[in-house]
Design an enzyme around this catalytic site. Structure first.
Site, short mmCIF file in Angstrom:
data_model
loop_
_atom_site.label_atom_id
_atom_site.label_comp_id
_atom_site.label_asym_id
_atom_site.label_seq_id
_atom_site.Cartn_x
_atom_site.Cartn_y
_atom_site.Cartn_z
N ASP A 151 41.57 42.32 42.76
CA ASP A 151 42.90 41.70 42.75
C ASP A 151 43.73 42.18 43.94
OD1 ASP A 151 42.15 40.57 40.29
OD2 ASP A 151 42.85 42.34 39.21
N HIS A 180 43.35 42.81 34.40
CA HIS A 180 42.40 42.20 35.33
C HIS A 180 41.92 40.83 34.84
CE1 HIS A 180 39.43 41.99 38.49
NE2 HIS A 180 38.41 42.02 37.65
#
Length: 333
Positions: A151, A180
């Site tokens: 990310d 996540h």
């Protein structure tokens, strides 16, 4: 001497991840485990002219135990990849059991190893590892990490694209907190190390945020049913492993967002206050050290839009975490 172990080393993430770890000067021994093909992957990698000695193991004859013996760091990319139309819920049903069984092996053979969980859905699989370790009385919150680095890597890349210069991407630092998956991924663009272009509108910021949150879908769609984000995930996993190894070896001031148990450091209480929720796990900026989690850093000042993102993330995260915990705690039928 540093021994790294990859569990799920023959898969779509496992192979490129193992390649990157083999090229790392921080690793002297690389141990690979999977249910198929690991000896071949190990033989292939062993021909590369870097110092790490490579061995591959299969399940027979306690292959998992042999692979884990003496491990300093264990990276887990094992499990099935996401396919088009597949939710992280669908993934959970398959990957939860895989992660539980691997965690049991680690708890028995290498309880002091640093464990890096890549297997999705990370928001649930990291709690699974923690619960298994608790059952074996070897739980140390400082040593278990959910790898959310992809990310961060995506945020850096996409912001560099907006700036119009990809060469700055490695230097662009954007904290990504929360979890996540989807709405739990909260990129703090307001804390970007590089100013965002002045002509970016509020809608542009929302679109950029959405792209970081759902970048995985972009890859699944582009691969047209042939896989998910494997190469970028392998890169991100190797990047986080390298940061942790450097910190373990004494390098100071290494900070990286990662999904951790908030009891790992006093700073976790501050994060709980900031998100106004008593979550056990959260992806926060963590200073890494010899014992793993050295400090959990506060979220800090964020924009009002980012505050709304955090509020949306918390209930989803809570449900994800509870799902992982109850999977291990639920009585077996």
């Amino acid at each position: 001497m540093t021994k790294a172990v990859v569990l799920g080393a023959a898969g779509g993430i496992g192979q490129p991840l193992s390649l990157l770890l083999k090229t790392s000067p921080l690793i002297s021994e690389l141990s690979l485990y999977d249910i198929v093909n690991t000896p071949g992957v190990a033989a292939d990698l062993s021909h590369i002219d870097t110092p790490a000695k490579v061995e591959g193991y299969l399940p027979p004859d306690d292959g998992l135990g042999k692979a884990l013996k003496g491990a300093d760091i264990v990276v887990i990319p094992a499990g099935v990849p996401r396919k088009p139309g597949m939710t992280r819920d669908d993934l959970f049903k398959i990957n939860a059991g895989i992660v539980r069984d691997l965690a049991t092996g680690i708890a028995k053979v290498a309880p002091k190893a640093f464990v890096l969980v890549i297997s999705n859905p990370v928001n649930s699989t990291v709690p699974i590892v923690a619960e298994v370790f608790k059952q074996h009385n070897v739980f140390d919150p400082k040593r278990i990490f959910g790898v959310t680095t992809l990310d961060v890597v995506r945020a850096s890349t996409f912001v560099a694209e907006k700036i119009g210069d990809l060469s700055v991407a490695p230097a662009v630092s954007i904290p990504v907190v929360g979890g996540h998956s989807g709405v739990t991924i909260v990129p703090l663009l307001s804390q970007s190390s590089h100013p965002l272009p002045a002509n970016l509108t509020e809608d542009d910021i929302k679109a950029l945020t959405n792209r970081v949150q759902y970048g995985g879908d972009e890859v699944v769609k582009a691969k047209d049913g042939a896989g998910s984000a494997t190469l970028s995930m392998a890169y991100a996993g190797a990047e986080f492993a390298a940061k942790l190894l450097r910190a373990i070896k004494g390098e100071k001031g290494i900070v990286a967002p990662t999904f951790v148990h908030l009891t790992a450091d006093e700073g976790g209480k501050k994060v709980q206050q900031e998100i106004e929720a008593p979550l056990d796990f959260f992806s926060a900026r963590v200073e890494l050290g010899a014992s793993g989690v050295e400090k959990i850093l506060p979220i800090g000042k964020i924009s009002s839009y980012e505050q709304t993102l955090l509020k949306a993330a918390v209930p989803e995260l809570k449900a994800n975490i509870e799902k992982g915990v109850s999977f291990v705690q639920a009585p077996k039928l």
